[in-house]
Design a protein around this motif. Sequence first.
Motif, PDB file in Angstrom:
ATOM      1  N   GLY A  43      49.270  47.212  29.460  1.00  0.00           N
ATOM      2  CA  GLY A  43      49.918  47.604  30.701  1.00  0.00           C
ATOM      3  C   GLY A  43      48.990  48.252  31.709  1.00  0.00           C
ATOM      4  N   ASP A  44      47.730  48.477  31.336  1.00  0.00           N
ATOM      5  CA  ASP A  44      46.812  49.120  32.270  1.00  0.00           C
ATOM      6  C   ASP A  44      45.835  48.121  32.884  1.00  0.00           C
ATOM      7  N   GLY A  45      46.084  46.828  32.709  1.00  0.00           N
ATOM      8  CA  GLY A  45      45.202  45.829  33.286  1.00  0.00           C
ATOM      9  C   GLY A  45      43.949  45.595  32.476  1.00  0.00           C
ATOM     10  N   SER A  46      43.886  46.138  31.293  1.00  0.00           N
ATOM     11  CA  SER A  46      42.677  45.963  30.485  1.00  0.00           C
ATOM     12  C   SER A  46      42.579  44.527  29.995  1.00  0.00           C
ATOM     13  N   ARG A  47      41.398  44.139  29.632  1.00  0.00           N
ATOM     14  CA  ARG A  47      41.144  42.779  29.189  1.00  0.00           C
ATOM     15  C   ARG A  47      40.920  42.762  27.682  1.00  0.00           C
ATOM     16  N   SER A  48      41.107  41.582  27.089  1.00  0.00           N
ATOM     17  CA  SER A  48      40.891  41.429  25.653  1.00  0.00           C
ATOM     18  C   SER A  48      39.391  41.421  25.362  1.00  0.00           C
ATOM     19  N   ALA A  49      39.059  41.503  24.090  1.00  0.00           N
ATOM     20  CA  ALA A  49      37.650  41.483  23.685  1.00  0.00           C
ATOM     21  C   ALA A  49      37.006  40.147  24.049  1.00  0.00           C
ATOM     22  N   ASP A  50      37.753  39.056  23.897  1.00  0.00           N
ATOM     23  CA  ASP A  50      37.212  37.744  24.269  1.00  0.00           C
ATOM     24  C   ASP A  50      36.920  37.677  25.768  1.00  0.00           C
ATOM     25  N   GLU A  51      37.818  38.227  26.565  1.00  0.00           N
ATOM     26  CA  GLU A  51      37.591  38.227  28.015  1.00  0.00           C
ATOM     27  C   GLU A  51      36.375  39.075  28.368  1.00  0.00           C
ATOM     28  N   MET A  52      36.208  40.208  27.678  1.00  0.00           N
ATOM     29  CA  MET A  52      35.057  41.069  27.970  1.00  0.00           C
ATOM     30  C   MET A  52      33.749  40.362  27.596  1.00  0.00           C
ATOM     31  N   ARG A  53      33.744  39.640  26.467  1.00  0.00           N
ATOM     32  CA  ARG A  53      32.540  38.885  26.086  1.00  0.00           C
ATOM     33  C   ARG A  53      32.261  37.791  27.113  1.00  0.00           C
ATOM     34  N   ALA A  54      33.294  37.139  27.595  1.00  0.00           N
ATOM     35  CA  ALA A  54      33.119  36.092  28.607  1.00  0.00           C
ATOM     36  C   ALA A  54      32.551  36.684  29.897  1.00  0.00           C
ATOM     37  N   LEU A  55      33.038  37.857  30.271  1.00  0.00           N
ATOM     38  CA  LEU A  55      32.508  38.513  31.472  1.00  0.00           C
ATOM     39  C   LEU A  55      31.049  38.909  31.274  1.00  0.00           C
ATOM     40  N   ASP A  56      30.674  39.306  30.050  1.00  0.00           N
ATOM     41  CA  ASP A  56      29.276  39.632  29.770  1.00  0.00           C
ATOM     42  C   ASP A  56      28.386  38.397  29.924  1.00  0.00           C
ATOM     43  N   VAL A  57      28.865  37.250  29.461  1.00  0.00           N
ATOM     44  CA  VAL A  57      28.085  36.015  29.594  1.00  0.00           C
ATOM     45  C   VAL A  57      27.869  35.696  31.066  1.00  0.00           C
ATOM     46  N   LEU A  58      28.898  35.915  31.881  1.00  0.00           N
ATOM     47  CA  LEU A  58      28.786  35.646  33.318  1.00  0.00           C
ATOM     48  C   LEU A  58      28.159  36.806  34.086  1.00  0.00           C
ATOM     49  N   GLU A  59      27.818  37.892  33.362  1.00  0.00           N
ATOM     50  CA  GLU A  59      27.192  39.086  33.931  1.00  0.00           C
ATOM     51  C   GLU A  59      28.041  39.692  35.045  1.00  0.00           C
ATOM     52  N   LEU A  60      29.340  39.872  34.739  1.00  0.00           N
ATOM     53  CA  LEU A  60      30.272  40.463  35.695  1.00  0.00           C
ATOM     54  C   LEU A  60      30.839  41.765  35.140  1.00  0.00           C
ATOM     55  N   GLU A  61      31.355  42.602  36.029  1.00  0.00           N
ATOM     56  CA  GLU A  61      31.988  43.856  35.628  1.00  0.00           C
ATOM     57  C   GLU A  61      33.383  43.573  35.073  1.00  0.00           C
ATOM     58  N   ALA A  62      33.950  44.554  34.376  1.00  0.00           N
ATOM     59  CA  ALA A  62      35.264  44.392  33.732  1.00  0.00           C
ATOM     60  C   ALA A  62      36.390  44.207  34.750  1.00  0.00           C
ATOM     61  N   ASP A  63      36.217  44.710  35.960  1.00  0.00           N
ATOM     62  CA  ASP A  63      37.289  44.628  36.953  1.00  0.00           C
ATOM     63  C   ASP A  63      37.101  43.458  37.932  1.00  0.00           C
ATOM     64  N   ALA A  64      36.253  42.497  37.574  1.00  0.00           N
ATOM     65  CA  ALA A  64      36.004  41.353  38.464  1.00  0.00           C
ATOM     66  C   ALA A  64      37.256  40.494  38.584  1.00  0.00           C
ATOM     67  N   ASP A  65      37.550  40.037  39.803  1.00  0.00           N
ATOM     68  CA  ASP A  65      38.707  39.165  40.002  1.00  0.00           C
ATOM     69  C   ASP A  65      38.303  37.717  39.709  1.00  0.00           C
ATOM     70  N   PHE A  66      39.289  36.813  39.717  1.00  0.00           N
ATOM     71  CA  PHE A  66      39.015  35.443  39.308  1.00  0.00           C
ATOM     72  C   PHE A  66      38.136  34.709  40.314  1.00  0.00           C
ATOM     73  N   ALA A  67      38.202  35.075  41.573  1.00  0.00           N
ATOM     74  CA  ALA A  67      37.324  34.446  42.573  1.00  0.00           C
ATOM     75  C   ALA A  67      35.853  34.730  42.251  1.00  0.00           C
ATOM     76  N   ALA A  68      35.559  35.961  41.831  1.00  0.00           N
ATOM     77  CA  ALA A  68      34.185  36.323  41.455  1.00  0.00           C
ATOM     78  C   ALA A  68      33.766  35.580  40.188  1.00  0.00           C
ATOM     79  N   VAL A  69      34.708  35.405  39.261  1.00  0.00           N
ATOM     80  CA  VAL A  69      34.422  34.657  38.031  1.00  0.00           C
ATOM     81  C   VAL A  69      34.056  33.221  38.374  1.00  0.00           C
ATOM     82  N   LYS A  70      34.861  32.618  39.229  1.00  0.00           N
ATOM     83  CA  LYS A  70      34.637  31.234  39.622  1.00  0.00           C
ATOM     84  C   LYS A  70      33.277  31.068  40.299  1.00  0.00           C
ATOM     85  N   LYS A  71      32.947  31.985  41.198  1.00  0.00           N
ATOM     86  CA  LYS A  71      31.688  31.916  41.928  1.00  0.00           C
ATOM     87  C   LYS A  71      30.495  32.073  40.976  1.00  0.00           C
TER      88      LYS A  71
END
Length: 177
Positions: free
Chosen positions: A104-132
């Motif tokens: 309920g606090d907008g936190s991400r799962s461990a898999d999502e956090m690992r995916a963000l690490d691969v893309l070198e993004l912060e935990a609060d990145a929106d999907f537009a930043a992920v796509k870019k």
Amino acid sequence: MPKARRSDDWGFPRWRPYGGSREATNVRICDRHGCEEPGDCPAPKAPNSPERWMFCQSHAAEYNRKWDYFEGLDKAEKAARAKSEQAESAGYAEASHYGWAGSGDGSRSADEMRALDVLELEADADFAAVKKAYRVKAKAVHPDVKPGDKEAAEEFQKLQLSYEVLKAAEERREWKG
């Protein structure tokens, strides 16, 4: 003559607070020598043993910090035990999509956090930043750009998998919200 007062022990629900009974209660003291705190945290005496120590919170934390569930097992036994426990708990993982909601606090799962690490993004990145970030990084290591390069192909697969994980999570959020 003092006025008679009605007891709080009548009716349903009970009108007195829970734990506010009049009789004495037995309080178990922490099993650590010299500790006088209430011992309300169970801790196993040995692996797979039904016997428990009863510690206060601070001593239970200290005890559990050093606990090794696989102590005394060789590598093959450790692997077998870990595999059997994963098999036993696999039903919970499979049924996780039936859960009520996340934290309920907008936190991400461990898999999502690992995916963000691969893309070198912060935990609060929106999907537009992920796509870019995915597009920029995927262009650099795409197999068409670097044919025959195994490292680039592996990196591209990691990026692709990360993007798919984050895209599925975004779709779930849109569907729920």
